[in-house]
Each structure stands twice: as C-alpha cells, then as structure tokens.
Design an enzyme around this catalytic site. Structure first.
Site, PDB file in Angstrom:
ATOM      1  N   HIS A 313      23.970  93.125 172.461  1.00 37.34           N
ATOM      2  CA  HIS A 313      23.704  94.189 171.739  1.00 37.34           C
ATOM      3  C   HIS A 313      24.807  94.968 171.547  1.00 37.34           C
ATOM      4  CE1 HIS A 313      22.088  98.413 171.959  1.00 37.34           C
ATOM      5  NE2 HIS A 313      21.164  98.265 173.049  1.00 37.34           N
ATOM      6  N   ARG A 336      20.532 105.112 166.980  1.00 37.17           N
ATOM      7  CA  ARG A 336      21.355 104.732 165.611  1.00 37.17           C
ATOM      8  C   ARG A 336      19.672 104.669 165.132  1.00 37.17           C
ATOM      9  NH1 ARG A 336      21.395  98.873 166.606  1.00 37.17           N
ATOM     10  NH2 ARG A 336      21.488  99.385 168.484  1.00 37.17           N
TER      11      ARG A 336
HETATM   12  C1  SIN Z   1      16.429  98.203 175.185  1.00 32.84           C
HETATM   13  O1  SIN Z   1      17.000  97.327 175.709  1.00 32.84           O
HETATM   14  O2  SIN Z   1      15.676  97.668 174.366  1.00 32.84           O
HETATM   15  C2  SIN Z   1      17.086  98.902 174.507  1.00 32.84           C
HETATM   16  C3  SIN Z   1      18.235  99.249 175.540  1.00 32.84           C
HETATM   17  C4  SIN Z   1      18.757 100.452 174.554  1.00 32.84           C
HETATM   18  O3  SIN Z   1      19.189 101.579 174.653  1.00 32.84           O
HETATM   19  O4  SIN Z   1      19.652 100.278 172.940  1.00 32.84           O
END
Ligand code: SIN
Ligand code: FAD
Length: 541
Positions: A313, A336
C-alpha cells in the site's frame, strides 16, 4: 495386464470394504467439542462424517472471525439449512484485520461492466494466466457486489458515503456516513447479530482457539466422487472436521463441514512472507503479526496460487514519535480519494489515484529514508475540502499525532508553488500534469493560499498490506486440489473465503474489494457448508 486387473478387482472387492469397516470401528462420536482420541489425530474420520448425510447435530465449523468468517457464519445460520455454527478464532478478540478496514467496501455504484474492466485492468499480467478461471471468480465477485451491499445495509450497516479509490473509474467504495470506520461498523454489526438471542444455543464463538489441523477421510465409501473410487489415490479426501488447541491446552476435535477464513499472510514477516517475498524484508506492515494458516490447507492437498503477489500500500503513516515502529496505522486511501495529494520534497510526482502497485512503485523508485526500516519520506497533504469529507478519520489521525494542521503561510516555497498549481488543476482550470482526473472534495482556491488557509500534513511510506495469493477456489467457494487452468478437483467438505484465497485479484487488488470478497465468498461458503450438513451438494447459482 491380466495380473493388474486381477489386483484391481482384489483391491475393490476385498481391501476397500475392509478399510471402510476399520474406519467405522474407529468412529468418533459426533459431539461438538471433545478431546481427541488417537484416531482423531490420524486422517481418519468418524462414522457418518463421510460426506453429506442426515446428521442434524453436526455444526458448520467456521475458522477465523474476520469478515469472511462472520459472513459465512451468519449466512449458514439464516440459510435455514444448518442448525448450528461453531466459529473458532485464534486471537483473544474477534474481527481479524477486517475490523481495521478504513476506506470501505465496493459495490452498488455504476455499472458492473465498468467494475469488471477496472478489476481486470488492476489484476494486470497475472490475469492472463488462466483467464477463464480468473474471469469466473471476478465475475462472481462483481455480479454479487450489489447484493453484498444490500446484505450489509439490510443488517443495519450505514454505507451511505461513497468515495473513489485508486484504479477505480468512478466512486464505488462505501463507508458509513458520519465518520465511523467501515471495518469496525461492519464487523461489530455482524457480531451483534450472531450473538443475539435469535442464535442462542445455535451459535458459539470460541476465541483463543487455534485450529492446528484439518481432518479428512478418504472417499472410499461415499457417493461424492464415484468415478474416483477406482482410483482412490487421485480422489481428494473429504474434510470431516478440525483439531484446535485452546490457549496452549489440550487438542480438541470438532466435527463438521469447514469454512476456512483465516485471512492472509502480510503479518507473517518471518514465515510465509519471507518464503515468498524475501525482497520485502525490513518493510513495515499494516497487519498485526500472525502466522499464515495456509499450510493447514496444503496438508490436505489444496493448491495455492499467486503466493508472491503481495500488495504494498503506498501510504502507511510514519509516526514522528516512533518512526522505526514496524506495525503502522494505515493512511486510508480514501484520504487521497477525497482530495489528498502526495509530495516528495514539496512536489507532486505521480497520479495519486493510479492503482496501488503503480503509486507504490513510483514512491519506491525515489531515494529511501534513512533508518533500520525500509521506508520513504513522502508527505500526504489534505486541503480543508478533503479534510472535511474525511472528518472522522482526520480527527483520529490528529489525535494520534499522525497528521498535523498547518497554515499554508507556514509551508516552504516549493510546497506553496505545488499547491498553487494543483489548486488550479483541481478546480478544472489546468490539465493535471500526472493524469489525475478525479479530485474528490478539494476546494482550496489558489487565490486564498495566503489568507490563513489551513492544510493537514503527515509523513507516509509504502507498507506491506495485503496478500493476493492463497488457496485456489472455484466460484462456489469450494477449495480445489487443482491449479487454476486445470480441470477442477474439489476437496469435499471444505470451503474458503476472504484473504486466505488466491486468484481473484491477480497482481493488484483494488481498494475496497477485499471486504467485498469476504462478504460475497463468505456468504456462498456459509450457505454451501450449511446445505452440506443436510446432505445436499447441489450448487445454487
Ligand atoms: C483496502 O485495502 O482496500 C483499503 C485500505 C485503505 O483504507 O486504504
Ligand atoms: P481477517 O479479517 O484477517 O480474519 C482472519 C481471522 O482468522 C483472524 O481473526 C485470525 O486470528 C484468524 N485465524 C488465523 N489463523 C487461524 C487459525 N489457525 N485458527 C483459528 N483462527 C485463525 N479492505 C477493503 O476492502 N477495504 C478497506 O477499507 C480495507 N482497509 C484495511 C485497513 C487495514 C489497516 C488493513 C490491515 C486491511 C484493510 N483491508 C481493507 C483489507 C481487509 O481488511 C482484509 O483483507 C480482510 O478484512 C480480510 O478478511 P478475512 O476475513 O479474510 O481475514
């Protein structure tokens, strides 16, 4: 030749019935929880546990109390097919990583075709390996996405706020209105429902109980895989229950069909992560440290796929008070989506709403920060419009010291120049230099930058977050002993859902699609397992 057929006849007529009799002698009583005998520890099964059959006291066993497990448990109980469900959880508290989910769940917005296209595109080159099987899984995920949202809202979960995350062509990620974190809202609602008087006596949650083994029984005497009876070595054995150990105590055997929902291995730094992605050593993680349970499935012949597909991430918060801490809070992608931007030395460098793999790669091609952990020094910046849209989250991050509020006038000149240009872009007066086309709720006007306007800034870094690989399943959530692309060999008596499974997301998962897969495949798995207790193997489409 004649000798071979003679041997086969001998095997089928003499050995098989003999083996069957031995199994029946070694029968284990069908109580829910009991200490195992030596026969429990072997891959031998209790009488009556050899496939579907009228055994009304047999519960559906769900392993793992994240969203996939909870969705399966609830569906098993309300499907009307199963009389009871036992949920076994390793951790002292239920919820897994699901309870931490911060941006939301996809579905119920725009056309399914666009959602399909976004998902295929995000899955990347990996999608082209066995596209037929992957298409089926993705097709099921998306065809059932609206129903998944209706299921949750029908239980009373508020999912009214919708944001656009990276790699999505439109806003389809839902979270509660008013700022409650989506993972917590969904998980606590399902737990409330399961622990309600309605299911008293039929639902039991055992935490602090780690499943250590899945029991199987060879398919010699059942009618599930008739054709394979002549080739018992090729026939996957039927799952009949699990062993678990409670707080380091005695092993106990639990009999029944199994839904396996133990989550991924992004928190298994020294185990599965090290095996499949040694290059990620030293990176921080959003996942609590815990071992992956994948080996339990491999031990019964389940195939694993895409195990080296690990999602980084782009934005984990680095706490300035303890920058070298490995387990970090996530800076939700929704920040974002609602308008936030990313800066390196005061300048934007990429489309913040590209897919996660692309944004993370862009960051990781920049010089890394100094220190023990592998991390980068990137800033996330929210204007008052983005901060207002994400108010609940912003309040939490401020309280943890992960975001700070600053006047634009306090920022350095490079950042001010970036803001001036970006504000023109977000208000539609300039094309974006990095191809961003959605600007969330950004409202800061370039002419107001020096008039006391305030922004929110934090330090973020790429972080190990999610594992796309896992057990091969089909679109009925059945666990397979065959690879994607091969003729399916179903392991009878076990289903899997959630992050433990692989093949749906390919190279990169879209934000919001993990909670969705938990609900979609968890519900399918729960219903299938419940029907199995009644003797039905019929698949409902
Ligand atoms: C996700 O992992 O689908 C979302 C995680 C986040 O809140 O960025
Ligand atoms: P989990 O929720 O992890 O649950 C698995 C459970 O199984 C755990 O409780 C574990 O203790 C238990 N278990 C494991 N092994 C055993 C065993 N041997 N015996 C018994 N129990 C066992 N996804 C989204 O779609 N949207 C988001 O907004 C989002 N935000 C996220 C934010 C954070 C901080 C994190 C970490 C993830 C986020 N994700 C999000 C990803 C998503 O939350 C997870 O992928 C998903 O919740 C996994 O659900 P699960 O039920 O498969 O596993």
């Amino acid at each position: 030749m004649r000798r071979r057929s003679l041997l086969s006849v001998l095997f089928i007529t003499v050995c098989l019935p003999l083996v069957a009799v031995v199994y029946h002698r070694l029968a284990i009583s069908s109580t829910f929880f009991h200490a195992p005998s030596s026969s429990d520890i072997m891959t031998e099964a209790p009488a009556g546990a050899d496939g579907p059959g009228p055994a009304p006291t047999r519960p559906v066993i769900v392993v793992g109390s994240g969203l996939a497990g909870l969705s399966a448990a609830y569906t098993a109980l309300v499907s009307g097919a199963s009389s009871s469900c036992r949920l076994v959880e390793r951790a002292p508290k239920p919820g897994g990583n699901s309870i931490k989910a911060s941006s939301g769940i996809n579905g119920g917005a725009g056309s399914d075709d666009i959602f399909l296209q976004d998902t295929f595109q995000s899955a990347g080159a990996r999608y082209l390996q066995s596209p037929k099987d992957r298409s089926e899984l993705i097709g099921t995920l998306i065809a059932r996405s609206s129903a998944a949202i209706e299921f949750l809202t029908g239980l009373g979960v508020n999912l009214k706020t919708v944001a656009q995350l990276g790699g999505h062509s439109l806003a389809r990620t839902r979270r509660p209105e008013g700022g409650s974190p989506p993972g917590w809202a969904i998980v606590s609602k399902l737990l409330d429902k399961l622990q309600n008087a309605e299911f008293q006596g039929s639902f039991e949650l055992r935490h602090g109980c780690e499943v250590t083994r899945i029991h199987t029984k060879p398919n010699f005497s059942n009618n599930v895989l008739k054709d394979d009876n002549v080739r018992p070595d090729r026939s996957p054995s039927t799952v009949v229950g699990v062993d678990f150990v409670q707080n380091g105590g005695e092993y106990q055997f639990l009999e029944g069909p199994v839904v396996f929902a133990t989550g991924g291995f992004a928190g298994d730094a020294d185990g599965l992560l090290k095996t499949h992605r040694p290059d990620l050593a030293g990176m921080p993680s959003t996942n609590e440290p815990r071992p992956g349970a994948h080996a339990l499935l491999s031990a019964i012949g389940a195939k694993l796929v895409d195990m080296d597909s690990v999602q980084i991430h782009p934005t984990g918060f680095v706490d300035p008070a303890s920058p070298q801490t490995r387990l970090k809070f996530l800076a939700a992608e929704m920040l974002r989506g609602e308008g936030g931007i990313l800066l390196y030395k005061g300048k934007r460098f990429f489309n913040e709403l590209d897919t996660r793999d692309h944004v993370s790669n862009a960051i990781m091609s920049l010089p890394a920060a100094e220190g023990e952990l592998r991390q980068w020094h990137i800033q996330i910046l929210l204007d008052p419009g983005a901060a207002e849209a994400a108010a609940g989250h912003v309040k939490f991050y401020l309280s943890k010291g992960l975001l700070e509020k600053k006047k634009v006038s306090e920022l350095d000149d490079t950042t001010k120049a970036t803001l001036a240009r970006y504000a023109e872009t977000a208000l539609g007066r300039l094309p974006d230099e990095f191809g961003r086309s959605s600007f969330g709720h950004w409202k800061l006007d370039p002419t107001k930058l020096e008039s006391g306007a305030e922004v929110y800034i934090g330090w973020v870094t790429p972080i190990v977050h999610f594992t796309m690989g896992g057990a091969v399943i089909n679109n009925h959530a059945q666990v397979l002993a065959s690879d994607l692309g091969e003729p399916q060999r179903v392991i009878p008596g076990i289903w899997a859902a959630g992050e433990i499974t692989g093949g749906i997301h390919g190279d990169n998962r879209l934000g919001g699609s993990s909670l969705l897969e938990c609900v979609v495949f968890g519900r399918i798995a729960g219903e299938m397992a419940a029907r199995w207790t009644l003797g039905s193997t019929t698949i409902q489409s």
